[in-house]
Write a protein that holds these residues in place. Structure first.
Motif, short mmCIF file in Angstrom:
data_model
loop_
_atom_site.label_atom_id
_atom_site.label_comp_id
_atom_site.label_asym_id
_atom_site.label_seq_id
_atom_site.Cartn_x
_atom_site.Cartn_y
_atom_site.Cartn_z
N TRP A 42 0.84 -1.20 0.00
CA TRP A 42 0.00 0.00 0.00
C TRP A 42 0.87 1.26 0.00
CZ3 TRP A 42 -0.12 3.67 3.94
CH2 TRP A 42 -1.08 4.67 3.80
N ALA A 43 1.88 1.29 0.85
CA ALA A 43 2.74 2.46 0.95
C ALA A 43 3.54 2.70 -0.32
CB ALA A 43 3.68 2.32 2.16
N ALA A 44 3.85 1.63 -1.06
CA ALA A 44 4.65 1.75 -2.28
C ALA A 44 3.79 2.01 -3.51
CB ALA A 44 5.46 0.48 -2.49
N SER A 45 2.47 2.04 -3.36
CA SER A 45 1.60 2.24 -4.52
C SER A 45 1.83 3.62 -5.13
CB SER A 45 0.14 2.04 -4.12
OG SER A 45 -0.26 3.03 -3.21
N PRO A 46 1.59 3.76 -6.44
CA PRO A 46 1.88 5.01 -7.14
C PRO A 46 1.23 6.25 -6.53
CG PRO A 46 1.36 3.29 -8.71
CD PRO A 46 1.09 2.73 -7.34
N GLU A 47 0.01 6.14 -6.06
CA GLU A 47 -0.64 7.33 -5.49
C GLU A 47 0.01 7.79 -4.19
OE1 GLU A 47 -3.26 3.81 -4.24
OE2 GLU A 47 -2.44 4.49 -6.13
N ARG A 48 0.77 6.90 -3.54
CA ARG A 48 1.49 7.28 -2.32
C ARG A 48 2.87 7.86 -2.62
NH1 ARG A 48 -2.79 6.87 -0.86
NH2 ARG A 48 -3.81 5.17 0.17
N SER A 49 3.38 7.62 -3.83
CA SER A 49 4.74 8.05 -4.14
C SER A 49 4.82 9.51 -4.60
CB SER A 49 5.36 7.14 -5.20
OG SER A 49 4.63 7.23 -6.40
#
Length: 67
Positions: A42-49
């Motif tokens: 979840w933390a590595a998902s594109p919307e978090r980056s």
């Protein structure tokens, strides 16, 4: 990277869903391991980056951009 302990409380329905996921997709893994994997994904998902949009800086504010 060092790991840090986290305490998580979930309701019985969520725990049952997690247990089904472990049974179907992650046999032999502990709940803690699977939750950590889910959280990392979840933390590595594109919307978090992408950095959050913080809006205009104070020096950029003026009457022309009032809404």
């Amino acid at each position: 990277m060092p790991t840090l302990p986290v305490t998580l409380s979930v309701d019985e329905r969520t725990l049952a869903a997690l247990d089904r996921h472990v049974e179907l997709h992650r046999q032999g893994r502990s709940r803690a391991d699977v939750i950590a994997e889910i959280l990392v994904a979840w933390a590595a998902s594109p919307e978090r980056s992408t950095p959050p949009d913080e809006g205009l800086r104070p020096e950029e504010l003026n009457a022309s951009n009032d809404s």
